[in-house]
Design an enzyme around this catalytic site. Structure first.
Site, mmCIF file in Angstrom:
data_model
loop_
_atom_site.group_PDB
_atom_site.id
_atom_site.type_symbol
_atom_site.label_atom_id
_atom_site.label_comp_id
_atom_site.label_asym_id
_atom_site.label_seq_id
_atom_site.Cartn_x
_atom_site.Cartn_y
_atom_site.Cartn_z
ATOM 1 N N THR A 181 67.019 76.112 12.507
ATOM 2 C CA THR A 181 65.824 75.497 13.701
ATOM 3 C C THR A 181 66.332 73.946 13.565
ATOM 4 O O THR A 181 67.036 73.317 13.239
ATOM 5 C CB THR A 181 64.702 75.184 12.239
ATOM 6 O OG1 THR A 181 65.107 74.233 11.440
ATOM 7 C CG2 THR A 181 64.086 76.471 11.827
ATOM 8 N N GLU A 325 62.261 81.264 12.567
ATOM 9 C CA GLU A 325 61.982 81.693 11.273
ATOM 10 C C GLU A 325 61.357 83.112 11.412
ATOM 11 O O GLU A 325 61.136 83.845 10.349
ATOM 12 C CB GLU A 325 60.941 80.883 10.539
ATOM 13 C CG GLU A 325 61.516 79.703 9.832
ATOM 14 C CD GLU A 325 61.626 78.389 10.646
ATOM 15 O OE1 GLU A 325 61.388 78.552 11.995
ATOM 16 O OE2 GLU A 325 61.623 77.425 10.268
ATOM 17 N N LYS A 433 43.910 63.811 14.968
ATOM 18 C CA LYS A 433 42.526 63.980 14.330
ATOM 19 C C LYS A 433 41.614 62.669 14.659
ATOM 20 O O LYS A 433 42.052 61.624 14.250
ATOM 21 C CB LYS A 433 42.822 63.984 12.792
ATOM 22 C CG LYS A 433 43.482 65.304 12.270
ATOM 23 C CD LYS A 433 43.663 65.324 10.830
ATOM 24 C CE LYS A 433 44.604 66.388 10.547
ATOM 25 N NZ LYS A 433 45.662 65.970 9.744
ATOM 26 N N TRP A 438 39.672 67.758 15.086
ATOM 27 C CA TRP A 438 40.975 68.349 15.630
ATOM 28 C C TRP A 438 40.966 68.344 17.058
ATOM 29 O O TRP A 438 39.908 69.071 17.687
ATOM 30 C CB TRP A 438 41.835 69.306 15.078
ATOM 31 C CG TRP A 438 42.081 69.130 13.693
ATOM 32 C CD1 TRP A 438 42.006 68.092 12.791
ATOM 33 C CD2 TRP A 438 42.661 70.207 12.885
ATOM 34 N NE1 TRP A 438 42.539 68.416 11.473
ATOM 35 C CE2 TRP A 438 43.013 69.833 11.699
ATOM 36 C CE3 TRP A 438 43.032 71.745 13.191
ATOM 37 C CZ2 TRP A 438 43.439 70.388 10.749
ATOM 38 C CZ3 TRP A 438 43.638 72.534 12.268
ATOM 39 C CH2 TRP A 438 43.995 71.808 10.773
#
Ligand code: ADP
Length: 537
Positions: A181, A325, A433, A438
């Site tokens: 990654t 992943e 936030k 959100w």
């Protein structure tokens, strides 16, 4: 009782070479000319490479780092390495030198295989790679570069090797490939794909409701083989018996267009590539003569890109979400009957979601307590995944990367609707936030990008004494334009509540990007902080 068919990568190329032997595999070579090959020849070269590697002392489980463009030769390498029982560690040439050094040493690569033009990258770091024994350059003798390093020539190694020696046998759970990654925080993490996970993933990805590929397709992966398992196309295309076009290292819109015009019916890349391509088509008044479908993922695809592809060029967009992943496919936005029944405008809105998962991928959204949240099209939660090609544990990781029920936290925040369509609203570390609510940075960005004067946009959180955080929109103007901030704000006002609107919009010449071409919000936030940026009062 049924036979135990071992799900090894070699079975894919065996199938392609036996049942689709003459299917063309065309590519721009690193030496320059276009080469014409087919599955039978790709398999023959993979067999020769597998024998050559064993001759050089490669043992089962050895890791071989590969840094190469999307070429026909690279396809043979994808099968030759696992065919020798070794592990194909894909290397991204755009990584910083210290990251490359870290991942090559961490994965314990024994050999490196590299395209000639990328060799200088290794010349600069070789003294920090004590475990590398041999460097094989992916070219013929005539094109071998001058170098202070001791090099082996790929084509010479293959000469005289057997065309059909058996693949090294092993368990289907043996490692087949490794991809790291990009590690925006901390060190990169290695994901080890098994033969079995790669085969199952390719089967799941090729299905009609997913990328929907067949022997009638000609597929061009623009997405590099070193990005997130190459989106598995080097496995799914030969599995389906499809023809392929490999674009080589010329990633300009003009270079890619030329290759797409070689009868390509299906292609795949991140949104930035397609923004450039659409610009190129428009300025040159060009059309696609064979392209039918385009897979767009890796970052959120703006609505305008989907609309232009479909309405102006007759190319169906498949918006996809995935990650290293997950091998990498998580979801694809194809139309279930419930969506087909909608109006064209509503279908387009559905295409802003990333769709639904294939068999072998299971998803949930959860709150911070690990409780599953409703699929009501409104509630946001942490997107969790499990499945046949989802990471269980990182390479040399201490402990599992999943919770006790096997769920892997994707790091993304999402909404799922009643039809099982997933809308990615953020990466959890990029979420804004404000006053406990959100705000989706991805939606703000996609909306701003719809303004013709905006080439790129990033919405980031800036600390605020009362609300905790407030969004700020940073834009890169399109070439030669100076878009009006009031106009951009009006666009946003049509779609967002007042408290969700950015407190500030400003232009920069360029945004920071990661090695996989994504906007690095981490770096951008850091830049704002370093510059002492203050929100307007
Ligand atoms: P890297 O971070 O190294 O580029 P990945 O390619 O594995 O690694 O990135 C996966 C991440 O990319 C996902 O977790 C998600 O945040 C983002 N992503 C991928 N596809 C999409 C999409 N269609 N919409 C929004 N985000 C996406």
């Amino acid at each position: 009782m049924m036979q135990n068919f071992s799900l090894r990568a070699g079975t894919i190329i065996d199938h392609a070479a036996r049942y689709h032997p003459g299917r063309e595999v065309i590519g721009r070579s690193v030496e320059g000319p276009i080469v014409h090959s087919n599955w039978q020849e790709v398999r023959r070269d993979a067999k020769r490479l597998s024998a050559a590697l064993q001759g050089l002392g490669v043992q089962k489980g050895d890791v071989i780092g590969v840094m190469a463009w999307n070429t026909v030769r690279h396809l043979a390498v994808w099968y030759g390495i696992p065919g020798a029982g070794a592990v194909n560690h894909t290397l991204n040439p755009r990584l910083f030198a210290e990251q490359l050094v870290y991942i090559i040493n961490h994965a314990e690569d024994r050999f490196i295989m590299v395209d000639p033009d990328l060799l200088p990258i290794f010349e600069a770091i070789i003294d920090k790679l004590p475990k590398i024994e041999k460097i094989i350059v992916l070219t013929d003798r005539a094109h071998m570069p001058e170098s202070p390093l001791e090099l082996l020539c790929y084509e010479e190694l293959l000469e005289g090797q057997p065309d059909d020696a058996p693949w090294v046998e092993g368990d289907e759970n043996d490692p087949c490939g490794i991809c790291y990654t990009s590690g925006t925080t901390g060190n990169p993490k290695g994901v080890v794909y098994s033969h079995r996970s790669n085969v199952l993933h390719a089967m799941a990805a090729a299905a009609p409701d997913m990328v929907n590929i067949s022997s009638n397709d000609r597929i061009m992966p623009v997405v590099p083989l070193f990005h997130a398992n190459g989106w598995s196309i080097a496995y799914s295309a030969p599995m389906a018996g499809a023809s392929m076009v490999m674009p080589g290292r010329d990633m300009t819109a003009a270079g890619l267009y030329e290759m797409l015009e070689m009868g390509v019916s299906f292609t795949a890349a991140v949104p930035t590539i397609w923004l450039g391509m659409l610009e190129h088509l428009k300025s040159g008044d060009l059309k696609f003569s064979s392209l039918k479908r385009v897979l767009i993922g890796g970052a959120s695809c703006p609505r305008a890109v989907i609309e232009t592809f479909q309405n102006d060029y007759g190319v169906q967009v498949l918006h996809a979400w995935g990650m290293t992943e997950m091998s990498p496919l998580g979801t694809i936005c194809s139309f279930k009957p419930e969506v087909n029944a909608l109006s064209p405008a509503d279908r387009l809105t559905v295409q802003e979601t990333v769709g639904h998962p294939p068999y072998t991928v299971d998803l949930e959204i959860m709150n911070d307590m690990g409780e599953c949240l409703p699929w009501d099209g409104i509630t946001q939660g942490r997107l969790m995944a499990r499945g046949a090609a989802v990471v269980q544990r990182y390479l040399k990781g201490d402990g599992d990367a999943v919770d006790t029920s096997g769920w892997f936290d994707t790091g993304d925040v999402a909404i799922i609707d009643a039809n099982g369509y997933v809308r990615i609203t953020d990466r959890s570390k990029d979420v804004i936030k404000s006053g406990g609510e959100w705000i989706s940075s991805i939606e703000l960005e996609n909306c701003a990008i719809a303004h013709p004067g905006v080439a790129e946009a990033a919405a980031v959180a800036v600390p605020h004494p009362k609300w905790g955080e407030r969004p700020v929109l940073v834009i890169v103007p399109s070439a030669g334009q100076d878009p009006d901030k009031g106009e951009i704000m009006s666009l946003l006002e049509n779609r967002f509540a007042k408290w969700q609107l950015p407190d500030d919009i400003f232009s920069v010449e360029a945004l920071p990007h990661t090695a996989t071409g994504k906007i690095s919000k981490l770096e951008l936030r850091q830049q704002l902080e370093d510059q002492g940026y203050k929100l307007p009062q």
